[in-house]
Scaffold this active site. Structure first.
Site, PDB file in Angstrom:
ATOM      1  N   HIS A  86     -13.646 -24.167  20.530  1.00  0.00           N
ATOM      2  CA  HIS A  86     -14.804 -25.061  20.443  1.00  0.00           C
ATOM      3  C   HIS A  86     -14.970 -25.621  19.039  1.00  0.00           C
ATOM      4  CE1 HIS A  86     -16.298 -23.967  24.497  1.00  0.00           C
ATOM      5  NE2 HIS A  86     -15.490 -22.944  24.253  1.00  0.00           N
ATOM      6  N   LYS A 108      -3.251 -17.142 -12.014  1.00  0.00           N
ATOM      7  CA  LYS A 108      -3.637 -16.044 -12.908  1.00  0.00           C
ATOM      8  C   LYS A 108      -3.406 -16.436 -14.364  1.00  0.00           C
ATOM      9  CE  LYS A 108      -2.421 -12.114  -9.975  1.00  0.00           C
ATOM     10  NZ  LYS A 108      -1.503 -10.974  -9.897  1.00  0.00           N
ATOM     11  N   GLU A 124       2.544 -15.389   1.867  1.00  0.00           N
ATOM     12  CA  GLU A 124       3.015 -14.908   0.576  1.00  0.00           C
ATOM     13  C   GLU A 124       4.511 -14.577   0.617  1.00  0.00           C
ATOM     14  OE1 GLU A 124      -0.174 -13.087  -2.023  1.00  0.00           O
ATOM     15  OE2 GLU A 124       1.178 -11.398  -1.824  1.00  0.00           O
TER      16      GLU A 124
HETATM   17  O1  PA5 Z   1       1.381  -8.577  -1.531  1.00  0.00           O
HETATM   18  C1  PA5 Z   1       1.153  -8.538  -2.737  1.00  0.00           C
HETATM   19  O2  PA5 Z   1       1.970  -8.081  -3.539  1.00  0.00           O
HETATM   20  C2  PA5 Z   1      -0.175  -9.023  -3.283  1.00  0.00           C
HETATM   21  O3  PA5 Z   1      -0.976  -9.544  -2.294  1.00  0.00           O
HETATM   22  C3  PA5 Z   1      -0.905  -7.882  -3.974  1.00  0.00           C
HETATM   23  O4  PA5 Z   1      -1.176  -6.881  -3.037  1.00  0.00           O
HETATM   24  C4  PA5 Z   1      -2.206  -8.381  -4.599  1.00  0.00           C
HETATM   25  O5  PA5 Z   1      -1.945  -9.428  -5.493  1.00  0.00           O
HETATM   26  C5  PA5 Z   1      -2.902  -7.247  -5.356  1.00  0.00           C
HETATM   27  O6  PA5 Z   1      -2.078  -6.743  -6.357  1.00  0.00           O
HETATM   28  P1  PA5 Z   1      -2.346  -5.331  -6.987  1.00  0.00           P
HETATM   29  O7  PA5 Z   1      -2.214  -4.303  -5.928  1.00  0.00           O
HETATM   30  O8  PA5 Z   1      -1.292  -5.192  -8.045  1.00  0.00           O
HETATM   31  O9  PA5 Z   1      -3.725  -5.358  -7.565  1.00  0.00           O
END
Ligand code: PA5
Length: 449
Positions: free
Chosen positions: A301, A415, A280
């Site tokens: 394996h 989303k 990410e």
């Molecule tokens: O690292 C990030 O920003 C994302 O992985 C969020 O943690 C994830 O999308 C969850 O978002 P939120 O905490 O707003 O529900």
């Protein structure tokens, strides 16, 4: 003794020491930039948060955790991505689960089967819920929370449910903050300048860890010790920057897949946290190293064949602990029919170490660059240190790649489509266009059939 050691010796065949030296200037520059951005209030609050966490926050985490440990049979953590992966990693690595409530995670998918199964499991149990969402609007945790909140209210009444719900969210904005205020939930703040995947050392991760009986002071102290160890911008002495430099050099040579291979199941969930942290943070503008988390020797394996002889674009980062925390020795057997006589008296961890070295040499000789992250033992302190090590590394690695490691614009694409299809107010416009695309796919499917 160093809490986390980066062993890049095995990379000798792939990286010349000169290549690190050539990056020294740019790394020192990015380091100064990170420190400056931290001061300017960019999304770098995590950079020194373990030093800045307030006493009141820590004592509130302790007292809420104590109440839950005294009363709850099951503690449900609702969250997705950065809102659960860190706590999940810590608990799977460190918690023996011998005292305190069972900690379970939900809200990180849209599986009705799993939701229903969990709700059934909670029947008759004393349940507390921690809903974690920085934005407060993420669909997966919001759906799970609505269901569990209704269940708690049906069972305990509104007041009983209220005292069993803890919200961890933005200090002032978002739907979850509004709910926490309206219903008077106990709540914790996710600092504005700490992004989800960097939030494990804030109340996001600390509360579930404390409920699971993990020494959170030790977690923070390990992170602080790592901050000190990583204070220098020098690629020769700063292990996180050296690791970031190695990744970048390998990437430039065409190695764009990194396999994190943990040699203990205790690293399994940590691998999930790592995969999110790197994917990410780095997967942007058509760039980035694709992270994969594996389990050795288990996966030797399954995917081991590919690693040894498949397409040469993969490098490995082994996660190794010198001590597993248990001594298990191979016993003698009268018949020795299994042929293991030569291992009698040997500790399984010693056997694991030979497997690790054997794998390292085989993969390296097969053209896979391998380096190792080594800790002496998996403790709360080393967990904190590992988190800080990798967070600092990804900040540098992203900077070297020329992307912003602290945003995640790409996550919005699925989303937006999902909201359009669900008919979420404000998103309906795109619905018709996406439905047309889906219909085109389905028409092709039907004609194929
Ligand atoms: O690292 C990030 O920003 C994302 O992985 C969020 O943690 C994830 O999308 C969850 O978002 P939120 O905490 O707003 O529900």
């Amino acid at each position: 003794m160093r809490l986390v050691q980066y062993d890049d010796q095995p990379l000798g065949a792939f990286i010349d020491p000169e290549e690190y030296a050539r990056l020294a200037g740019v790394i020192a520059h990015h380091h100064a930039e990170l420190v400056e951005k931290r001061r300017d209030g960019a999304m770098l609050g995590w950079f020194d948060y373990p030093q800045r966490i307030r006493e009141e926050t820590l004592s509130a985490v302790h007292s809420v955790a104590l109440r839950i440990r005294e009363e709850a049979d099951v503690f449900v953590v609702i969250g997705i991505g950065g809102s659960y992966l860190g706590a999940h990693a810590a608990i799977r690595m460190l918690s023996e689960g011998e005292t305190g409530p069972e900690v379970v995670f939900i809200g990180h998918h849209l599986s009705s089967w799993a939701l229903e199964r969990l709700r059934a499991r909670l029947h008759g149990k004393n349940v507390f819920v921690n809903v974690v969402s920085k934005s407060g609007t993420t669909t997966e945790p919001a759906v799970a929370f609505r269901l569990l909140k209704a269940d708690l209210e049906a069972r305990y009444g509104k007041e009983g449910a209220r005292r069993r719900i803890i919200a961890t969210t933005d200090p002032s904005s978002g739907a979850l903050r509004a709910m926490a205020e309206r219903y008077g939930y106990t709540s914790f703040d996710i600092p504005r300048d700490v992004g989800g995947r960097f939030s494990v050392l804030t109340p996001v991760g600390l509360l579930p860890m404390a409920v699971a009986g993990i020494d959170i002071e030790a977690v923070l102290s390990g992170a602080r010790a790592m901050m000190t160890a990583l204070a220098s911008p020098d690629v020769e002495t700063n292990a996180a920057y050296r690791y970031a430099a190695a990744r970048y050099i390998l990437y430039q040579k065409g190695y764009d897949v990194e396999l994190f291979a943990g040699f203990s199941p205790r690293f399994e969930a940590f691998g999930g946290w790592l995969a999110q942290l790197f994917a990410e943070s780095e997967g942007k503008k058509g760039r980035g190293i694709f992270p994969v988390a594996g389990q050795y020797t288990t996966d030797l394996h399954s995917i081991g064949q590919y690693v040894q002889e498949g397409r040469r674009r993969l490098f490995e980062t082994f996660l190794w602990t010198d001590e597993e925390g248990a001594e298990v020795v191979v016993p003698p057997a009268d018949d020795d029919l299994d042929g293991l006589g030569y291992l009698v008296g040997r500790d399984v961890q010693w056997i694991n170490a030979q497997a690790m070295w054997g794998t390292l040499i085989a993969h390296r000789d097969g053209g896979v660059p391998v380096s190792r992250i080594v800790v002496s033992r998996l403790t709360a302190e080393t967990f904190g240190a590992l988190v800080m090590f990798f967070e600092r590394a990804v900040a540098m690695s992203g900077s070297l790649l020329g992307i912003n490691p602290f945003d995640q614009p790409g996550v919005e694409a699925y989303k937006a489509n999902m909201f359009a299809l669900l008919g979420k107010p404000g998103h309906a416009e795109r619905g018709a266009e996406i439905r047309r695309k889906i219909e085109a796919l389905q028409t092709r499917d039907e004609s194929d059939a």
